[in-house]
Design an enzyme around this catalytic site. Structure first.
Site, PDB file in Angstrom:
ATOM      1  N   GLU A 151       0.912  -1.122   0.022  1.00 44.92           N
ATOM      2  CA  GLU A 151       0.007  -0.069   0.097  1.00 44.92           C
ATOM      3  C   GLU A 151       0.930   1.323  -0.070  1.00 44.92           C
ATOM      4  OE1 GLU A 151      -2.253  -3.122   2.423  1.00 44.92           O
ATOM      5  OE2 GLU A 151      -0.289  -2.440   2.167  1.00 44.92           O
TER       6      GLU A 151
ATOM      7  N   ILE B 260      22.556  -2.007 -20.116  1.00 39.51           N
ATOM      8  CA  ILE B 260      22.834  -2.921 -19.217  1.00 39.51           C
ATOM      9  C   ILE B 260      22.061  -4.166 -19.009  1.00 39.51           C
ATOM     10  CG2 ILE B 260      23.292  -3.359 -16.848  1.00 39.51           C
ATOM     11  CD1 ILE B 260      25.359  -1.707 -18.120  1.00 39.51           C
ATOM     12  N   GLY B 261      20.870  -4.052 -19.778  1.00 35.04           N
ATOM     13  CA  GLY B 261      20.178  -5.424 -19.760  1.00 35.04           C
ATOM     14  C   GLY B 261      18.618  -5.140 -20.090  1.00 35.04           C
ATOM     15  N   SER B 262      18.061  -4.538 -18.986  1.00 31.19           N
ATOM     16  CA  SER B 262      16.636  -4.600 -19.025  1.00 31.19           C
ATOM     17  C   SER B 262      16.071  -3.346 -19.643  1.00 31.19           C
ATOM     18  CB  SER B 262      16.053  -4.560 -17.501  1.00 31.19           C
ATOM     19  OG  SER B 262      16.434  -3.495 -16.846  1.00 31.19           O
TER      20      SER B 262
ATOM     21  N   TRP C  19      21.154 -11.170  -2.653  1.00 28.58           N
ATOM     22  CA  TRP C  19      19.893 -10.581  -2.970  1.00 28.58           C
ATOM     23  C   TRP C  19      18.888 -11.428  -2.766  1.00 28.58           C
ATOM     24  CZ3 TRP C  19      20.288  -7.153  -7.973  1.00 28.58           C
ATOM     25  CH2 TRP C  19      21.238  -5.840  -7.603  1.00 28.58           C
TER      26      TRP C  19
ATOM     27  N   HIS D  96      28.693  -6.781 -14.779  1.00 28.84           N
ATOM     28  CA  HIS D  96      28.249  -5.552 -14.615  1.00 28.84           C
ATOM     29  C   HIS D  96      28.207  -5.389 -12.851  1.00 28.84           C
ATOM     30  CE1 HIS D  96      25.895  -1.727 -14.359  1.00 28.84           C
ATOM     31  NE2 HIS D  96      24.935  -2.457 -13.691  1.00 28.84           N
TER      32      HIS D  96
ATOM     33  N   CYS E  73      26.957  -2.307  -9.707  1.00 25.84           N
ATOM     34  CA  CYS E  73      26.475  -0.944  -9.417  1.00 25.84           C
ATOM     35  C   CYS E  73      26.461  -0.676  -7.974  1.00 25.84           C
ATOM     36  CB  CYS E  73      25.113  -1.050 -10.129  1.00 25.84           C
ATOM     37  SG  CYS E  73      23.863  -1.873  -9.614  1.00 25.84           S
TER      38      CYS E  73
ATOM     39  N   HIS F 137      18.530   6.129 -12.263  1.00 21.68           N
ATOM     40  CA  HIS F 137      17.770   5.899 -11.102  1.00 21.68           C
ATOM     41  C   HIS F 137      16.736   7.305 -10.934  1.00 21.68           C
ATOM     42  CE1 HIS F 137      20.957   3.255 -10.453  1.00 21.68           C
ATOM     43  NE2 HIS F 137      19.916   2.584  -9.920  1.00 21.68           N
TER      44      HIS F 137
END
Length: 768
Positions: free
Chosen positions: A18, A440-442, A570, A650, A652, A703
């Site tokens: 939420e 980078i990929g996405s 992660w 990669h 970051c 970002h």
């Protein structure tokens, strides 16, 4: 005499995200300020009430945030970068969010990892700072809890030394001299916060000083001691709980003498050192030991018998009225509740504990300590049965995985030829221009992408229709990349919700939660997979998507994988075997995927390791083992290919200066690194050490929604080329583009290509 319990912080996202949706609706202009604040208050109070209902004695207040607690602190004390304006009052929401997200005219504040976990904080900037108290948010939220719910809460505030040490001045983290210079300006404002809280009736304040665990010498303790002596002398009626977490205190015997009324110690992530300090040095009789006995950033149910044995050991050191039981750190870093995991294997579910279950464990242990185990015997019995069932299950006893592990010591994991030989073969095969461009990929996951995925997951879209949609989206973005003029393409990762979760869904031993969201930064939530069993490769993971994308273009398309260390950093990792063992299981599985991509004709394979630096142990004495394990698992993954297959990686959100040698040891052919928000620190690191392999330093920040100008990107490229030979250099954004809007992405990439072309035209050297 009675033992009580305490909590350090509660998750922000909301049981059904939420809070995330609240922020994003506001950013899109779909909510006004009044509605935003009313909804945020409703969520805050619900979280407080839930903690009370779960039996928490000391409930934290002001641990909530509208984005990030470090941002809250810098805004409250007016450490606001001048590019965002000058203020003499509490910031309104647009000004607050501008600092975190940037504007068309002001670059967002730097964002980096919170210690060694997957949470990001906004880095304070102390250039020409003029501290003043713009907002005593701690008082506001203390009074709100008291007036609305009758909760006499424990305000949580980031301590002055950690606040300063987590920030930068002139692009550098503050050293002790800078801290000592700024502290006299800041302390009176902390004193004002304390005074106003005491006047309002607050009895305790939780003063978080997490950087204290990184101190190794007595000299480093001085500013912490100075601050605490000042605050206690100024406001003696407000009791201070000095809270530390994520590791042990090297100077425990000194710290425990300071003028504090409670000391919070992490007894989970301390390598056993905090407990050893307690045993060796004892504990003062005039203070509370706030014992962090429940793991606050993993998801496993505690062994209640073992935890109660630890409590009994602590009772040999302190009296019951000196002992608080609490999580080892804020529960911000775990999901909220397991009750929504309706599809989980019951054997796994019995071994899980999210935030609410951890608070229930605390309550159970408190009752057991005060009244005896008999009062909660059924809970203890259920706990032991659940843990036994999980540990004895087939999930944790895969004999084929054990056999593969046994062969590791008999194999050498190195590329067939040195880099100088490989790169010539790769250049001959790939025919790339000087300063090749890639991403980078996405790519952005639109509302349509998310809606199609949701419909497919709910069974409202057939596999064939979903696959057709993914192919269409991939085809569209291959064409967009070609039209932009990118040299090395990607398929866009539209099938992936998350760069780690996706792999967890394809390997054994992983559980993808239904609602196990945790905050990564701002409104961004991630669902870390739960690694609960032995990891094995059962079928190709990314091959079909990569092959389809490559069939659409003559330009090389990168295969995209996530490396073993990032997957475990992660993820929520099983705690019954060493992390390195889990890491190597993943590496053995991914090695097969890399080889299958190569067999399918993919010429470039990117194995992302963005979390390598962030996962470093907080104490340097533990670094080398961690880094050696990282290199080993990366090489298991990547060394099974031919010399003319190009391996990319990669990284970051990290400060790499202290791990350059490890980066070299990975032996990747091309590495790309996030640099735009760190203002050239990484460029300086490479300038000092040199680097022979090919490298892309992110030339713009993804970002933030702002689109960088061509001139801005050109300047970033030119700065890098002063240090790195153009024949080694790649042009790419900082990180993946999944969270950006399509229009922003295309505009930024168009400018990136224009900047590359302008500089390329100035260069006469060619690498081919």
């Amino acid at each position: 005499m009675t033992i009580i319990n305490s909590n350090l912080g509660y998750p922000r996202l909301g049981e059904h995200r939420e809070w995330k949706h609240l922020l994003e609706h506001f950013w899109k202009g779909q909510l006004d300020n009044v509605t935003f604040h009313a909804t945020a208050k409703k969520l805050r109070l619900a979280n407080l009430k839930k903690q009370r209902d779960l039996g928490v004695d000391y409930i934290p207040v002001a641990d909530n945030s509208d984005y990030d607690h470090v941002l809250d602190t810098l805004v409250a004390f007016n450490a606001i970068p001048s590019r965002f304006g000058h203020f003499d009052h509490q910031l309104d929401l647009p000004d607050y969010y501008a600092i975190a997200r940037g504007t068309d005219t002001a670059v967002a504040a730097e964002m980096t990892k919170w210690f060694n976990i997957n949470y990001h904080y906004i880095v304070p900037e102390f250039d020409d700072v003029s501290f003043k108290l713009l907002d005593n948010r701690w008082l506001r939220y203390y009074q709100e809890a008291k007036q609305e719910l009758g909760i006499d809460g424990k305000p949580v505030i980031l301590g002055p030394i950690s606040f300063l040490k987590l920030g930068k001045r002139h692009g550098q983290y503050l050293d002790d001299a800078a801290v000592n210079e700024l502290l006299p300006q800041l302390l009176p404002l902390y004193q004002q916060v304390f005074e106003e809280l005491a006047t309002a009736g607050a009895k305790w304040i939780q003063l978080d000083e997490p950087t204290l665990v990184k101190t190794t010498t007595v000299a480093e303790l001085a500013p912490y001691q100075t601050a605490l002596e000042h605050l206690h002398a100024a406001v003696p009626s407000l009791k201070i709980e000095l809270q530390t977490y994520f590791d042990s205190l090297d100077q425990y015997d000194k710290i425990v003498t300071w003028p504090i009324q409670a000391l919070g110690l992490d007894l989970v992530h301390d390598h056993g050192e905090n407990l050893a300090h307690l045993v060796d040095h004892g504990f003062p009789t005039d203070k509370i030991l706030a014992a962090g006995i429940i793991d606050g950033h993993n998801v496993w149910a505690s062994d209640l018998q073992a935890k109660l044995a630890l409590v009994q050991q602590l009772r040999q050191i302190v009296t019951d009225d000196q002992l608080w039981l609490q999580p080892a750190n804020s529960l911000l870093h775990v999901p909220i509740t397991t009750k929504n995991e309706t599809k989980a294997d019951p054997v796994l579910l019995g071994g899980l504990a999210f935030a609410d279950q951890k608070l229930a464990e605390l309550h159970t242990l408190t009752v057991a300590a005060n009244q005896g185990v008999a009062a909660v015997q059924a809970v203890f019995d259920h706990n032991q049965a659940n843990l036994t069932a999980l540990n004895q299950s087939s999930h944790r006893n895969n004999q084929s995985v054990r056999a593969a592990e046994a062969q590791l010591s008999n194999q050498k994991f190195e590329r067939q030829a040195p880099f100088a030989t490989r790169i010539k073969l790769q250049h001959d095969r790939l025919h790339l221009p000087l300063l090749p461009t890639t991403t980078i990929g996405s790519f952005p996951q639109s509302a349509q992408v998310r809606a199609k995925r949701a419909a497919w997951r709910k069974g409202n879209l057939t596999d064939a229709d979903y696959q057709a949609f993914l192919h269409a989206e991939t085809k569209r973005w291959i064409k967009l990349q070609e039209d932009l003029g990118l040299d090395v393409l990607v398929h866009g990762e539209f099938e992936r919700t998350d760069m780690v979760e996706y792999f967890g869904q394809k390997l054994t031993g992983f559980y993808a939660t239904q609602n196990g969201w945790v905050q990564s930064y701002g409104s961004r939530g991630v669902r870390p997979p739960v690694i609960f069993g032995d990891v094995a490769y059962t079928e190709p993971i990314t091959v079909a998507e990569s092959v389809y994308a490559q069939s659409l273009t003559d330009q090389p398309v990168k295969g995209m994988l996530t490396a073993p260390l990032t997957i475990i950093n992660w993820s929520f990792v099983r705690d019954d075997i060493p992390r390195a063992q889990v890491q190597n299981q993943i590496a053995l599985a991914l090695r097969q995927e890399v080889q299958n991509l190569e067999k399918a004709g993919i010429k470039i394979i990117q194995v992302d390791e963005p979390a390598l630096r962030e996962g470093l142990p907080l104490k340097q004495r533990h670094w080398q083992a961690y880094l050696d394990e990282a290199v080993y698992s990366f090489k298991i993954t990547t060394t099974g290919v031919q010399n003319d297959t190009q391996i990319h990686t990669h990284m970051c959100y990290s400060n790499f200066a202290d791990i350059i040698n490890t980066i070299k040891a990975l032996d990747a052919d091309v590495i790309s690194i996030e640099t735009s928000r760190s203002h050239g620190e990484i460029i300086s690191a490479f300038e000092q050490t040199g680097y022979d392999q090919e490298i892309g330093l992110g030339v713009y920040d993804i970002h933030s929604p702002r689109v960088p100008s061509v001139a801005e990107i050109e300047a970033n490229i030119q700065r890098a080329l002063r240090v790195i030979d153009a024949r080694q250099f790649w042009i790419n954004p900082d990180c993946g583009l999944k969270t950006r809007q399509e229009s922003e992405t295309l505009a930024a990439l168009k400018n990136m290509i224009a900047a590359r072309n302008a500089i390329q035209a100035q260069l006469t050297t060619s690498i081919h």
